[in-house]
Design an enzyme around this catalytic site. Structure first.
Site, mmCIF file in Angstrom:
data_model
loop_
_atom_site.group_PDB
_atom_site.id
_atom_site.type_symbol
_atom_site.label_atom_id
_atom_site.label_comp_id
_atom_site.label_asym_id
_atom_site.label_seq_id
_atom_site.Cartn_x
_atom_site.Cartn_y
_atom_site.Cartn_z
ATOM 1 N N GLY A 27 0.976 -1.377 0.334
ATOM 2 C CA GLY A 27 -0.091 0.281 0.205
ATOM 3 C C GLY A 27 1.196 1.519 0.293
ATOM 4 O O GLY A 27 0.117 2.408 -0.324
ATOM 5 N N TYR A 55 -0.636 -1.959 -12.117
ATOM 6 C CA TYR A 55 -2.096 -2.606 -11.995
ATOM 7 C C TYR A 55 -1.852 -2.393 -13.385
ATOM 8 O O TYR A 55 -3.260 -0.609 -13.655
ATOM 9 C CB TYR A 55 -2.431 -1.660 -11.076
ATOM 10 C CG TYR A 55 -2.418 -2.134 -9.489
ATOM 11 C CD1 TYR A 55 -2.474 -3.240 -8.998
ATOM 12 C CD2 TYR A 55 -1.595 -1.546 -8.960
ATOM 13 C CE1 TYR A 55 -1.848 -4.071 -8.024
ATOM 14 C CE2 TYR A 55 -1.036 -1.822 -7.651
ATOM 15 C CZ TYR A 55 -1.739 -2.988 -6.997
ATOM 16 O OH TYR A 55 -1.473 -3.776 -6.174
ATOM 17 N N ARG A 73 -7.109 1.738 -15.319
ATOM 18 C CA ARG A 73 -6.842 2.919 -13.734
ATOM 19 C C ARG A 73 -7.994 4.136 -13.549
ATOM 20 O O ARG A 73 -8.555 4.328 -12.442
ATOM 21 C CB ARG A 73 -5.820 3.175 -13.125
ATOM 22 C CG ARG A 73 -5.270 1.156 -13.027
ATOM 23 C CD ARG A 73 -4.030 1.614 -12.050
ATOM 24 N NE ARG A 73 -4.235 2.691 -10.749
ATOM 25 C CZ ARG A 73 -4.085 3.461 -10.371
ATOM 26 N NH1 ARG A 73 -3.373 5.235 -10.960
ATOM 27 N NH2 ARG A 73 -4.140 4.177 -9.159
ATOM 28 N N GLY A 76 3.711 -3.627 -3.449
ATOM 29 C CA GLY A 76 3.564 -4.105 -5.128
ATOM 30 C C GLY A 76 3.702 -2.414 -5.704
ATOM 31 O O GLY A 76 4.857 -1.963 -6.578
ATOM 32 N N CYS A 102 -15.076 2.011 -27.391
ATOM 33 C CA CYS A 102 -16.759 2.484 -27.593
ATOM 34 C C CYS A 102 -17.418 2.702 -26.435
ATOM 35 O O CYS A 102 -18.509 1.892 -26.195
ATOM 36 C CB CYS A 102 -17.282 2.027 -28.635
ATOM 37 S SG CYS A 102 -17.138 1.024 -30.425
HETATM 38 C C1 LIG Z 1 -3.038 -5.701 -3.675
HETATM 39 C C2 LIG Z 1 -2.662 -6.205 -2.241
HETATM 40 C C3 LIG Z 1 -1.025 -5.469 -1.827
HETATM 41 C C4 LIG Z 1 -0.633 -4.522 -2.750
HETATM 42 O O1 LIG Z 1 0.101 -3.802 -3.033
HETATM 43 P P1 LIG Z 1 -0.176 -2.582 -3.332
HETATM 44 O O2 LIG Z 1 0.225 -0.911 -3.317
HETATM 45 O O3 LIG Z 1 0.912 -2.333 -4.781
HETATM 46 O O4 LIG Z 1 1.712 -1.553 -2.157
HETATM 47 C C5 LIG Z 1 0.092 -5.949 -0.805
HETATM 48 N N1 LIG Z 1 -0.504 -7.336 -0.262
HETATM 49 C C6 LIG Z 1 -2.246 -7.743 0.065
HETATM 50 C C7 LIG Z 1 -2.839 -8.463 0.665
HETATM 51 C C8 LIG Z 1 -2.804 -6.895 -1.257
HETATM 52 O O5 LIG Z 1 -3.846 -7.298 -2.195
#
Ligand SMILES: *Cc1c(COP(=O)(O)O)cnc(C)c1O
Length: 423
Positions: free
Chosen positions: A239, A381, A312, A275, A352
């Site tokens: 996150g 993403y 997104r 991520g 479209c």
């Molecule tokens: C999506 C997710 C992440 C990664 O989140 P990021 O914002 O990309 O860092 C980590 N752990 C879980 C369980 C997730 O669902």
């Protein structure tokens, strides 16, 4: 920070000209910077070094094998949310005994696949899942390693579709239930309780939610230990925010400063699942202007990247910086201010649907048919959520390393589009 920059009015990825890659591979085109990937991974590794964390790159942010290989070679482990992602990390050469498996709906087949590969732990989200893991583990003569996913009821202030740690969403369990399930694990020889997991949502641009979460996790771990569990792990999920609009991301050290002391005091191992932080600013989407048109008092730039490539903006109202690949002025530091020589422009794709746009009313320099443009901060993403909607072949992906580069996924063809269908 990233390794995309303008030199002599042209965009470069590291030491490679973006326009050259577009000429070689066509558009739309995903370009990733290896140096940027490693920079962000290293930042996390160093910031948290004091607690020797296991960094589990979250595969769902970008699952290209070329990226997974870079992560694996640099010492990262992986967070997977499906059997398919586990298969991918195996292909990339990962040591699956350091892989964590998350997700609210793991099937028995996925659980079996993960147990056969001796994953570090399952992030368990419900009692029913705990039962399923116990049963599959028994059938394999194994012990299922689990971490209970807490829903800490913390508001991480993200988009409604990406907040995951608030009461009332589908993820995790409250602390009372976690305590009940811990008792259950203690009485069940087919399971072992490795730790506590949380993932608060994404992207999070402040440290406060993590500061609250780690304290809650440490409290729960202490309770579990008092009951006789050998609970060693605190997994705080992912996150961490990135630079979408401007230089707004916190350094990894800011998150570490609120997390590390509590983990040390709790005498726990730390797992993280970043991520977006690793791959988000490491990727761009390059597209080419097909037409421009003025209609209804608006200027539209219609280019060849669409919501099937990057969903997104349509899905999360996300903001991505956009700028021409060849530009006499560099992109603005701050998009909130008026920019001289620019005009409010809707950047749209050929699909479209009115939801098919990359930006609305964005100040952009004049663009013409054939011009290349770049959508920044698209590494996370982006391709991972792309589809074949409108029967558009998926774009190709290139990984740049200094002056060299390598195709890590070829462009799909029309034949690919129908390859799995039966007439
Ligand atoms: C999506 C997710 C992440 C990664 O989140 P990021 O914002 O990309 O860092 C980590 N752990 C879980 C369980 C997730 O669902």
């Amino acid at each position: 920070m990233d390794y995309f920059h303008y030199k002599n009015n042209e965009l470069y990825c590291e030491e490679t000209r973006v326009a050259d890659l577009a000429a070689q591979y066509g558009t739309p085109l995903w370009i990733y910077s290896k140096r940027t990937l490693l920079h962000h991974l290293n930042q996390i590794q160093q910031a948290f070094a004091a607690v020797e964390p296991v960094i589990c790159y979250s595969v769902k942010a970008n699952s290209n094998l070329g990226i997974l290989k870079v992560m694996n070679d640099a010492g990262s482990s992986f967070d997977v949310v499906s059997g398919g992602e586990l298969y991918r990390v195996k292909q990339a050469g990962a040591d699956t005994s350091k892989v964590v498996f998350a997700g609210v709906g793991k099937t028995d087949e996925e659980i079996r696949f993960a147990l056969e590969n001796n994953v570090l732990m399952f992030n368990v989200e419900s009692e029913a899942e705990l039962d399923a893991i116990a049963n599959v583990a028994q059938s394999l003569g194994k012990v299922g390693p689990v971490a209970l996913r807490l829903n800490p009821d913390i508001d991480a202030k993200t988009h409604a579709k990406t907040t995951t740690g608030k009461k009332g969403n589908k993820f995790g369990m409250d602390i009372e239930r976690a305590e009940q399930l811990a008792e259950k694990v203690l009485a069940d020889k087919r399971l072992s309780l490795r730790g506590i997991h949380m993932h608060l949502g994404s992207p999070i641009l402040t440290t406060e939610p993590y500061a609250q979460a780690v304290v809650k996790a440490a409290e729960v771990v202490a309770k579990f230990r008092a009951r006789g569990h050998d609970t060693r792990w605190i997994n705080l999920g992912g996150g961490f925010g990135i630079n979408y609009r401007k230089q707004e991301a916190l350094p990894a050290s800011a998150y570490a400063s609120v997390i590390v002391p509590t983990v040390q005091k709790a005498e726990c191992r730390l797992a993280l699942e970043p991520g977006r932080f690793i791959v988000g600013n490491s990727g761009i989407l390059v597209s080419q202007v097909i037409f421009t048109k003025r209609e209804g008092g608006k200027l539209f730039v219609i280019q060849d990247a669409a919501m099937n490539d990057l969903v997104r903006p349509a899905m999360y109202d996300a903001f991505h910086r956009i700028w021409p690949v060849n530009a006499t002025v560099p992109p603005p530091e701050d998009y909130e201010v008026e920019i001289a020589g620019c005009e409010p422009t809707d950047v749209v794709g050929p699909i479209c649907e009115s939801g098919d746009y990359l930006a609305k009313g964005r100040s952009l320099p004049p663009m013409q048919r054939g011009d290349l443009m770049c959508t920044f901060s698209a590494g996370a993403y982006g391709m991972a959520m792309s589809s074949n909607y409108n029967s558009r072949p998926k774009a190709c992906e290139v990984l740049v390393d200094g002056t060299s580069h390598r195709l890590v996924r070829r462009r799909e063809t029309y034949e690919d589009l129908v390859a799995h269908e039966v007439l």
